[in-house]
Design a protein around this motif. Sequence first.
Motif, PDB file in Angstrom:
ATOM      1  N   ARG A 128       0.889  -1.118   0.067  1.00 18.37           N
ATOM      2  CA  ARG A 128      -0.075   0.099   0.026  1.00 18.37           C
ATOM      3  C   ARG A 128       0.823   1.267   0.050  1.00 18.37           C
ATOM      4  NH1 ARG A 128      -3.872   3.595   0.006  1.00 18.37           N
ATOM      5  NH2 ARG A 128      -5.716   3.194   0.253  1.00 18.37           N
ATOM      6  N   VAL A 129       1.784   1.073   0.853  1.00 14.46           N
ATOM      7  CA  VAL A 129       2.740   2.247   0.708  1.00 14.46           C
ATOM      8  C   VAL A 129       3.421   2.663  -0.520  1.00 14.46           C
ATOM      9  CG1 VAL A 129       5.190   3.114   1.493  1.00 14.46           C
ATOM     10  CG2 VAL A 129       3.652   2.037   3.172  1.00 14.46           C
ATOM     11  N   LEU A 130       3.917   1.810  -1.394  1.00 13.48           N
ATOM     12  CA  LEU A 130       4.468   1.928  -2.736  1.00 13.48           C
ATOM     13  C   LEU A 130       3.312   2.235  -3.556  1.00 13.48           C
ATOM     14  CD1 LEU A 130       6.627  -1.466  -2.739  1.00 13.48           C
ATOM     15  CD2 LEU A 130       7.459   0.892  -2.279  1.00 13.48           C
ATOM     16  N   VAL A 141      11.925   9.263  -6.026  1.00 10.44           N
ATOM     17  CA  VAL A 141      10.946   9.377  -4.965  1.00 10.44           C
ATOM     18  C   VAL A 141      11.479   8.550  -3.887  1.00 10.44           C
ATOM     19  CG1 VAL A 141       8.872   8.211  -4.258  1.00 10.44           C
ATOM     20  CG2 VAL A 141       9.042   9.237  -6.600  1.00 10.44           C
ATOM     21  N   ASP A 142      11.642   9.039  -2.932  1.00 11.20           N
ATOM     22  CA  ASP A 142      12.250   8.573  -1.542  1.00 11.20           C
ATOM     23  C   ASP A 142      11.297   7.505  -1.080  1.00 11.20           C
ATOM     24  OD1 ASP A 142      13.086   7.697   0.908  1.00 11.20           O
ATOM     25  OD2 ASP A 142      13.148   9.710   1.881  1.00 11.20           O
ATOM     26  N   ALA A 143      11.420   6.245  -1.239  1.00 11.61           N
ATOM     27  CA  ALA A 143      10.714   4.896  -1.127  1.00 11.61           C
ATOM     28  C   ALA A 143      10.982   4.353   0.447  1.00 11.61           C
ATOM     29  CB  ALA A 143      10.525   4.225  -2.261  1.00 11.61           C
ATOM     30  N   GLY A 144      11.712   4.895   0.914  1.00 19.67           N
ATOM     31  CA  GLY A 144      12.185   4.102   2.302  1.00 19.67           C
ATOM     32  C   GLY A 144      13.010   2.853   1.745  1.00 19.67           C
ATOM     33  N   ASP A 145      13.231   1.830   3.122  1.00 13.94           N
ATOM     34  CA  ASP A 145      13.905   0.788   3.020  1.00 13.94           C
ATOM     35  C   ASP A 145      12.920  -0.376   2.768  1.00 13.94           C
ATOM     36  OD1 ASP A 145      16.388   1.628   2.652  1.00 13.94           O
ATOM     37  OD2 ASP A 145      16.660   2.067   5.003  1.00 13.94           O
ATOM     38  N   GLY A 146      11.546  -0.224   3.309  1.00 14.72           N
ATOM     39  CA  GLY A 146      10.647  -1.519   3.440  1.00 14.72           C
ATOM     40  C   GLY A 146      11.119  -2.700   4.460  1.00 14.72           C
ATOM     41  N   ASP A 147      11.721  -1.951   5.617  1.00 12.97           N
ATOM     42  CA  ASP A 147      12.314  -2.782   6.570  1.00 12.97           C
ATOM     43  C   ASP A 147      11.282  -3.453   7.374  1.00 12.97           C
ATOM     44  OD1 ASP A 147      13.902  -4.126   8.547  1.00 12.97           O
ATOM     45  OD2 ASP A 147      15.369  -2.844   8.464  1.00 12.97           O
ATOM     46  N   PRO A 148      11.156  -4.675   7.610  1.00 15.06           N
ATOM     47  CA  PRO A 148      10.073  -5.253   8.310  1.00 15.06           C
ATOM     48  C   PRO A 148      10.251  -5.163   9.872  1.00 15.06           C
ATOM     49  CG  PRO A 148      11.087  -6.975   7.541  1.00 15.06           C
ATOM     50  CD  PRO A 148      11.595  -5.831   6.699  1.00 15.06           C
ATOM     51  N   ILE A 149      11.570  -4.737  10.214  1.00 10.49           N
ATOM     52  CA  ILE A 149      12.004  -4.477  11.687  1.00 10.49           C
ATOM     53  C   ILE A 149      11.215  -3.029  11.930  1.00 10.49           C
ATOM     54  CG2 ILE A 149      13.552  -3.896  13.296  1.00 10.49           C
ATOM     55  CD1 ILE A 149      15.561  -5.601  11.905  1.00 10.49           C
ATOM     56  N   LEU A 150      11.364  -2.147  11.320  1.00 10.28           N
ATOM     57  CA  LEU A 150      10.702  -0.716  11.489  1.00 10.28           C
ATOM     58  C   LEU A 150       9.226  -0.887  11.418  1.00 10.28           C
ATOM     59  CD1 LEU A 150      13.382   1.638   9.431  1.00 10.28           C
ATOM     60  CD2 LEU A 150      13.326   0.850  11.885  1.00 10.28           C
ATOM     61  N   TRP A 151       8.716  -1.570  10.406  1.00  8.72           N
ATOM     62  CA  TRP A 151       7.140  -1.790  10.381  1.00  8.72           C
ATOM     63  C   TRP A 151       6.756  -2.380  11.446  1.00  8.72           C
ATOM     64  CZ3 TRP A 151       4.769  -6.489  10.321  1.00  8.72           C
ATOM     65  CH2 TRP A 151       3.516  -6.478  10.422  1.00  8.72           C
ATOM     66  N   LEU A 152       7.236  -3.399  12.109  1.00 10.40           N
ATOM     67  CA  LEU A 152       6.902  -4.119  13.317  1.00 10.40           C
ATOM     68  C   LEU A 152       6.735  -3.026  14.577  1.00 10.40           C
ATOM     69  CD1 LEU A 152       5.707  -6.499  14.460  1.00 10.40           C
ATOM     70  CD2 LEU A 152       7.876  -7.405  15.074  1.00 10.40           C
ATOM     71  N   ARG A 153       8.085  -2.363  14.440  1.00 11.98           N
ATOM     72  CA  ARG A 153       8.095  -1.285  15.445  1.00 11.98           C
ATOM     73  C   ARG A 153       6.881  -0.226  15.681  1.00 11.98           C
ATOM     74  NH1 ARG A 153      14.534   0.252  15.437  1.00 11.98           N
ATOM     75  NH2 ARG A 153      15.283  -1.745  16.375  1.00 11.98           N
ATOM     76  N   ARG A 154       6.285   0.019  14.574  1.00 16.17           N
ATOM     77  CA  ARG A 154       5.236   1.051  14.387  1.00 16.17           C
ATOM     78  C   ARG A 154       4.092   0.257  14.782  1.00 16.17           C
ATOM     79  NH1 ARG A 154       8.272   2.630   9.764  1.00 16.17           N
ATOM     80  NH2 ARG A 154       7.049   1.467   8.453  1.00 16.17           N
ATOM     81  N   GLU A 155       4.019  -1.010  14.035  1.00 17.53           N
ATOM     82  CA  GLU A 155       2.807  -1.776  14.447  1.00 17.53           C
ATOM     83  C   GLU A 155       2.380  -1.920  16.059  1.00 17.53           C
ATOM     84  OE1 GLU A 155       0.212  -3.859  12.487  1.00 17.53           O
ATOM     85  OE2 GLU A 155       0.716  -2.045  11.630  1.00 17.53           O
ATOM     86  N   ARG A 156       3.719  -2.163  16.734  1.00 14.71           N
ATOM     87  CA  ARG A 156       3.425  -2.643  18.234  1.00 14.71           C
ATOM     88  C   ARG A 156       3.562  -1.105  18.990  1.00 14.71           C
ATOM     89  NH1 ARG A 156       7.816  -7.506  18.921  1.00 14.71           N
ATOM     90  NH2 ARG A 156       6.186  -9.216  18.306  1.00 14.71           N
TER      91      ARG A 156
END
Length: 321
Positions: free
Chosen positions: A153-155, A290-305
Amino acid sequence: MTGRDRLRELLDAVLDEDNRTLTQMAEGAYASPYHFSRVLSRDTGEAPVAMRRRVMLERAAWRIRQGGSVTDAAWEAGYESLEGFSRAFTRAYGHAPSEAATATGTSQRRSTWLPAANGIHFHPPTSLWVHTTEQPMNPLTDQLVRHDLDDTRVLLDLAKGLSEEEFRRIRLPGHEVSSWEGPEESIASILEHHVGTKEVWLAAIEGADLPERPDDPTAADLVARHDDAAARWLAVVRDVDRRGAWDDLLVDALCEPPESFQLGSVIAHVLTYAAHRRQTVRHLLRAAGVDAGDGDPILWLRRERGDHAEDPAEEHGGDQG
């Protein structure tokens, strides 16, 4: 005298109507944010902001099934936009809030529960229920699937900001992700294959006809298709996990000739090619400036939690376009 139930005090602070940020929760429990988060996470296995977000969604689902409006449920759950609430609800339950089914009694209560290893759930009208025999979805599977859906969805949202020329420009001549799906040479074609893969497998699993895949869809078209397929895909994977059906065979009549596939291998297939396509699109977006970030699941999970999100409404509400 029953003594002081400190865990209950912490949970009350999480669910207090006025406590929408970690700081407010901690103040309500007369603790520092660090101590509050550490103790609750240790005792329940879930970060405070993530727990509040989940339980508030459970309450919203109950409100809607009682005949309440989606708008009121979204506001009570702490979301500043209906779109942000609808997206979070759909991602969590596998269907839009407007499609919440009507049920009664115990089935109604439990049909609003989301997976939670600690068994802590909303219990109407304003209480908590601790279910001691919870069978949570495998956390790795859950994280892999939800990260893929959220990152997609981000992409897609980033792709919506491109001009038509940049969106469709051939950047990888002759590039193929898989030998049977043809060339994927542009951001547009890679994202269409990425979204279309889930649509095709969903049709096979659900016993439906092959979905229509119009030529040259816009990025907005792909967003709509993704949002529909994402909810259904998450529901399918959760159902497979709940039933322990990883080794079940799917006979795909959409193939010529019909072919059988193990459900676990289908999900692994989708996740493997999805990860490749997402990172390829991310590389091409960078090439387009376009700055698309890294898509790192570590950072995603931190935001989720909620590790780095003070306000669940801000994190999952009005800031998502």
